[in-house]
Motif scaffolding. Structure first.
Motif, PDB file in Angstrom:
ATOM      1  N   TRP A 157      13.497 -44.599   2.203  1.00 22.51           N
ATOM      2  CA  TRP A 157      13.588 -45.703   2.233  1.00 22.51           C
ATOM      3  C   TRP A 157      13.680 -46.891   1.854  1.00 22.51           C
ATOM      4  CZ3 TRP A 157      18.307 -44.807  -2.458  1.00 22.51           C
ATOM      5  CH2 TRP A 157      19.261 -45.085  -1.992  1.00 22.51           C
ATOM      6  N   ASN A 162      14.183 -53.098  -1.808  1.00 21.97           N
ATOM      7  CA  ASN A 162      12.301 -53.324  -2.031  1.00 21.97           C
ATOM      8  C   ASN A 162      12.568 -53.224  -3.525  1.00 21.97           C
ATOM      9  OD1 ASN A 162      10.422 -51.537  -2.994  1.00 21.97           O
ATOM     10  ND2 ASN A 162       9.319 -53.209  -1.415  1.00 21.97           N
ATOM     11  N   ASN A 209       8.563 -50.975   2.513  1.00 19.50           N
ATOM     12  CA  ASN A 209       7.713 -49.754   2.526  1.00 19.50           C
ATOM     13  C   ASN A 209       6.911 -49.180   3.468  1.00 19.50           C
ATOM     14  OD1 ASN A 209       8.524 -48.972  -0.224  1.00 19.50           O
ATOM     15  ND2 ASN A 209       7.329 -49.693  -1.011  1.00 19.50           N
ATOM     16  N   GLN A 268       7.882 -47.308   6.635  1.00 28.46           N
ATOM     17  CA  GLN A 268       8.382 -46.044   6.259  1.00 28.46           C
ATOM     18  C   GLN A 268       6.906 -45.335   6.407  1.00 28.46           C
ATOM     19  OE1 GLN A 268      10.642 -44.439   2.871  1.00 28.46           O
ATOM     20  NE2 GLN A 268      10.260 -46.799   1.822  1.00 28.46           N
ATOM     21  N   VAL A 273       7.903 -44.861  -1.862  1.00 32.71           N
ATOM     22  CA  VAL A 273       7.025 -45.733  -1.523  1.00 32.71           C
ATOM     23  C   VAL A 273       6.091 -46.143  -2.844  1.00 32.71           C
ATOM     24  CG1 VAL A 273       6.678 -45.512   1.183  1.00 32.71           C
ATOM     25  CG2 VAL A 273       4.626 -44.841  -0.384  1.00 32.71           C
TER      26      VAL A 273
END
Length: 349
Positions: free
Chosen positions: A174, A178, A215, A218, A232
């Protein structure tokens, strides 16, 4: 842009006047009006954008080219832009706040003015502020990005609460700073309450969830085998697939339960009360929800259009097939409370 303007001019006229038996020449001043064509200055516009220049810079430039309006854009993260607006207060030079999520918009809603009804009626009610102070510009769905090689589709969670199961230990990722994740967790607090949300966060930490700065890494990490699942937004994957093709080893998964993990957020825009270029600010927002701009957002950055008649990218799951939670986007403004919760549990420094 040209306008017509009336100007006054003084004209010296000569005339003959009969006087006695001899004509007399007299001078007469006559004021007349003339219509001339002049260029009108289209003015300027200052945008505080929580959206990246690489994503929205081209369409903002297109607006400037089409209108002649000189546009100055200040880019940064949405939460940071909102904090800057709060600090600047009535002295802010910004006309428009364009944020990536409703949470950032809601945090400074008191600084916004209501948008015209003609603008609001173009956007569905679920994708705008309850008080008409901002409208959604594009839709952005929360998903799990996963490895189809290492995760059986039948084992994927039916609800986001299942991510605390120990079978996902060491396999999750994660980006806790964000803005979209913070907005999703704000939705959890709204639907689940503080206690259940806190337990979920503790469960992820106990599962040794891997931290990423944003994101995009990831999605790459799933492809590379670092993690099997990531939290995401939907569109990051499609940028990779567009460049690498179908061999890119990651896929999106829309959580089927109508919980906060299936939230469809919006990026959105508003006009500030202190806007010095209000008319241009409203023109910009109307441009961003026009079919031209909506087609750009759908076709180039894989987001969901919010007006009718715009074709969605073929790679996307139709938004009507996403089992969205019953959460008003206007209720997702308490990002500060979410950040404090994450910090209190050790998920943020």
């Amino acid at each position: 842009m040209k306008i017509f303007s009336l100007i006054s001019a003084v004209v010296l006229a000569m005339a003959l006047v009969a006087c006695s038996s001899d004509p007399e020449i007299v001078e007469k001043v006559v004021e007349v009006e003339k219509i001339v064509e002049v260029e009108k200055d289209p003015g300027s516009l200052v945008i505080y954008s929580g959206r990246k220049e690489s994503l929205v810079g081209p369409i903002i430039e297109q607006f400037s080219d089409a209108t002649g309006i000189e546009v100055e854009v200040k880019y940064g993260k949405s939460a940071a832009m909102a904090a800057t607006l709060s600090e600047e207060g009535s002295n802010s030079p910004a006309d428009v706040f364009y944020a990536q999520d409703p949470g950032a918009l809601g945090s400074v809603e008191a600084m916004m003015q209501a948008l015209p009804a003609a603008t609001l009626e173009k956007i569905p009610a679920w994708a705008q502020d309850n008080d008409g102070k901002w409208v959604g510009v594009s839709g952005r769905a929360r998903v799990l990005v996963y490895s189809p090689d290492r995760v059986n589709a039948n084992d994927l969670p039916k609800d986001i609460s299942e991510l605390t199961d120990s079978k996902w230990k060491g396999r999750l990722g994660w980006a806790p700073t964000n803005g979209s994740l913070l907005t999703m967790i704000t939705g959890m607090r709204k639907v689940w309450g503080e206690e259940k949300t806190a337990e979920w966060i503790k469960g992820l930490l106990a599962n040794d969830i891997k931290i990423y700065p944003k994101n995009t890494p990831q999605v790459q990490a799933v492809h590379d085998g670092e993690i099997d699942l990531g939290l995401v937004n939907h569109y990051y994957l499609y940028r990779f697939v567009t460049e690498a093709g179908e061999d890119f080893k990651a896929r999106n998964y829309h959580i089927p339960s109508a919980g906060p993990g299936a939230l469809v957020m919006v990026s959105g825009a508003s006009v500030l009360k202190t806007a010095k270029n209000k008319d241009n600010a409203e023109r910009f927002i109307n441009f961003m929800i026009s079919k031209v701009a909506q087609q750009y957002l759908a076709g180039q950055i894989f987001e969901y259009p919010l007006v009718e008649g715009v074709k969605t990218n073929r790679l996307l799951t139709p938004v009507e097939d996403i089992n969205q939670p019953d959460i008003a986007l206007s209720d997702l403004s308490d990002l500060a409370g979410t950040t404090e919760l994450l910090r209190s549990l050790g998920a943020l420094p």
